[in-house]
Design an enzyme around this catalytic site. Structure first.
Site, PDB file in Angstrom:
ATOM      1  N   ASN A   1     -11.017 -10.217   0.136  1.00  0.00           N
ATOM      2  CA  ASN A   1      -9.912  -9.448  -0.430  1.00  0.00           C
ATOM      3  C   ASN A   1      -9.792  -9.768  -1.918  1.00  0.00           C
ATOM      4  O   ASN A   1      -9.838 -10.931  -2.316  1.00  0.00           O
ATOM      5  CB  ASN A   1      -8.618  -9.790   0.301  1.00  0.00           C
ATOM      6  CG  ASN A   1      -8.750  -9.592   1.791  1.00  0.00           C
ATOM      7  OD1 ASN A   1      -9.501 -10.320   2.447  1.00  0.00           O
ATOM      8  ND2 ASN A   1      -8.054  -8.622   2.325  1.00  0.00           N
TER       9      ASN A   1
ATOM     10  N   GLU B   1     -11.797  -9.027   8.674  1.00  0.00           N
ATOM     11  CA  GLU B   1     -10.436  -9.450   9.003  1.00  0.00           C
ATOM     12  C   GLU B   1     -10.151  -9.098  10.462  1.00  0.00           C
ATOM     13  O   GLU B   1     -10.443  -7.998  10.908  1.00  0.00           O
ATOM     14  CB  GLU B   1      -9.412  -8.714   8.145  1.00  0.00           C
ATOM     15  CG  GLU B   1      -9.528  -8.900   6.667  1.00  0.00           C
ATOM     16  CD  GLU B   1      -8.540  -8.007   5.928  1.00  0.00           C
ATOM     17  OE1 GLU B   1      -7.650  -7.418   6.585  1.00  0.00           O
ATOM     18  OE2 GLU B   1      -8.658  -7.895   4.693  1.00  0.00           O
TER      19      GLU B   1
ATOM     20  N   HIS C   1      -9.500  -1.471  -1.296  1.00  0.00           N
ATOM     21  CA  HIS C   1      -9.890  -2.424  -2.328  1.00  0.00           C
ATOM     22  C   HIS C   1     -10.708  -1.762  -3.432  1.00  0.00           C
ATOM     23  O   HIS C   1     -11.858  -2.139  -3.670  1.00  0.00           O
ATOM     24  CB  HIS C   1     -10.714  -3.567  -1.715  1.00  0.00           C
ATOM     25  CG  HIS C   1     -10.023  -4.326  -0.647  1.00  0.00           C
ATOM     26  ND1 HIS C   1     -10.714  -5.057   0.312  1.00  0.00           N
ATOM     27  CD2 HIS C   1      -8.709  -4.502  -0.370  1.00  0.00           C
ATOM     28  CE1 HIS C   1      -9.840  -5.627   1.131  1.00  0.00           C
ATOM     29  NE2 HIS C   1      -8.624  -5.308   0.734  1.00  0.00           N
TER      30      HIS C   1
END
Length: 549
Positions: free
Chosen positions: A528, A405, A490
């Site tokens: 994600n 990201e 995560h």
């Protein structure tokens, strides 16, 4: 951006500009009975019914209000089943003394952390100075839970992780799915459940033309330029932010939220958290009630059928105000990967649920998370004002095992820095186990297990630095420390699908008990994870409603 214009952009030009493969064909493809509340509106709240009473009996108890639990509650309610949800965190529906519900990223206060007396930000240092500070102990929104050599960041409150994440709503590439959930039919996931999840979550995409000129995404354009000059694809990433609202933020016609850097400790306007989507729709059925500040301690078979569930009602300082016992015909574990795994491991070890199998606690991973920053040249400023919502990434998954990201650093000053959160193909998996002497569940993760993630991220950033003549930042994670290898946003696994459970989340050995959250996914989603958690929950609850009720 209207739904029509979004659909035309997703199915047309954006895919040709590098939109993540697999997602463009499903956004908006399936409208269901999940009405997305405008993200700048107050969360939909039904008439107060008070917290659950001790001695109550409910058809379904859902432990947790994150993605999986919210899906289960909505679909069960639509099928006519009353549901009660218990949430360890707060409701987050009442403004503080500043008139806002959530604290700003750059000004953490009592609302920011879960029962800590000092903040623990992902970036511990900036320009050589530590940034953490003392705060009052409070049931704040972000839990920085330290265990086994890793800090696991988790959302605490009604809406779970949707309250504190960046909202990057990514569907994995189809070709990667077999490695993510090998026992699940990819055809049904991509044909039915991913579209259903994207529709229910209100997923959208930034206007690429607006992206090209707006000042608050200069950081992302710099990230794109550097990626492309080194031969890496830059991809636009869908999100659950209200992009029309952000345009108004930039224009100065509405209160600023993302453009004011709000992200880490909640977003006051613009982001479509579960409070505005699945939970709003669930509450609107009139069949779903929620008890915030309730922590489940025990689940065990009840003599009269169903399960006896013991819980503690918490005060905002973490004190136990009351203990309660309720009975539920069925219980859904949706406390997040860590919460669900720790609870199940403890219940098996202490004999409350003795028939759980030995797969409980296994297969936990960090989605390969690792952070880094790069120091750019003075002619490559990244912008004083940076929108806190990421909108793009660098894809080197197939060649180097990393997707990065292009993340904001919303400090309010020019940093000349590019910042990244990488998701990598890290193979290491940890196990939760019961320490009887200490009376707690422990995780055997080792910090050294992050090295594969670092190596995979370096396949991107070493090459960019060599091409641009730049260096890594060493002031963000401590003294002379390049890699943020101490954390994950995560967490995944711990009650893996088709191992600890059957192929639809039913726990082995105890009929009527289900796992329906990220604990089902064995450690990595390649992107994600919350869209995959949502889609898997949609798949599983549909089967459970059809066959178990």
């Amino acid at each position: 951006m209207s739904d029509k214009s979004l659909h035309s952009k997703v199915s047309g030009g954006v895919s040709r500009r590098g939109f993540i493969a697999g997602t463009g064909s499903i956004l908006g493809a399936m409208a269901l009975t999940v009405n997305v509340t405008p993200a700048h509106a107050e969360p939909a709240i039904t008439a107060a019914t008070g917290p659950i009473e001790s001695g109550a009996r409910v058809p379904v108890l859902v432990i947790g209000t994150g993605y999986g639990g919210s899906v289960a509650a909505l679909r069960l309610a639509q099928a006519g089943v009353p549901v009660h949800m218990v949430e360890m965190g707060m409701a987050w529906d009442t403004p503080g003394s500043d008139g806002k519900i959530f604290a700003n990223t750059t000004k953490p206060d009592y609302r920011s952390y879960w029962l800590r007396t000092r903040t623990k930000a992902p970036l511990s240092n900036f320009l050589g100075f530590p940034i953490d500070k003392d705060v009052p102990r409070y049931t704040g929104i972000l839990d920085a839970e330290e265990m086994g050599g890793i800090i696991v960041y988790q959302g605490r409150g009604v809406g779970g992780g949707s309250l504190v994440n960046g909202g990057m709503a990514v569907t994995p590439k189809r070709q990667n799915f077999a490695a993510i959930l090998p026992s699940v039919d990819a055809e049904e996931m991509y044909g039915t459940y991913y579209p259903r999840a994207n529709a229910g979550l209100g997923v959208g995409l930034i206007d690429p033309d607006w992206f090209e000129t707006v000042a608050c995404y200069q950081f992302a354009r710099v990230g794109r330029k550097h990626a492309q000059r080194s031969g890496f694809p830059f991809v636009f990433v869908p999100d659950v932010y209200d992009w029309d609202y952000m345009k108004q933020e930039v224009a100065g016609t509405v209160p600023k939220s993302a453009v004011d850097g709000e992200i880490l400790y909640g977003n006051n306007a613009g982001k479509k958290s579960l409070q505005q989507t699945y939970l709003a729709a669930a509450r609107a059925t009139g069949k779903v009630t929620i008890s915030p500040l309730h922590r489940v301690t025990t689940v065990s078979p009840s003599d009269g059928g169903g399960y006896t569930v013991a819980m503690e009602q918490l005060g905002t300082n973490g004190d136990v105000l009351a203990t309660k016992t309720v009975t539920a015909d069925r219980v859904f574990f949706a406390a997040g990967s860590v919460g669900t795994s720790k609870l199940l491991v403890r219940l098996k070890a202490t004999g409350a649920l003795p028939n759980l199998n030995d797969e409980v606690g296994r297969g936990w991973g960090d989605n390969g998370n690792v952070m880094c920053g790069r120091a750019n040249h003075m002619w490559d400023p990244t912008g004083k004002v940076q929108a806190s919502i990421p909108c793009g990434g660098i894809d080197n998954w197939d060649a180097g095992g990393a997707f990065a990201e292009v993340a904001p650093l919303p400090t309010g000053i020019e940093t000349y820095a590019s910042f990244y959160l990488s998701i990598t193909k890290n193979p290491n998996r940890a196990r939760f186990s019961w320490n009887a002497a200490a009376g707690k569940v422990e995780l055997d993760w080792q910090t050294a297990w992050k090295q594969p993630s670092i190596d995979m991220a370096k396949t991107i950033f070493d090459k960019i630095n060599a091409k641009e003549g730049t260096i890594y930042r060493t002031d963000l994670f401590g003294t002379n420390k390049v890699w943020g290898d101490h954390l994950t946003y995560h967490p995944l696994g711990g009650a893996v699908l088709d191992k600890a459970t059957d192929n639809y989340g039913r726990l082995h050995g105890h009929p009527g008990l289900y796992v329906i959250d990220g604990a089902l996914i064995p450690g990595n989603t390649s992107v994600n994870p919350f869209v995959t958690i949502t889609a898997l929950a949609e798949r599983n609850i549909e089967k459970i409603i059809a066959t178990d009720l």
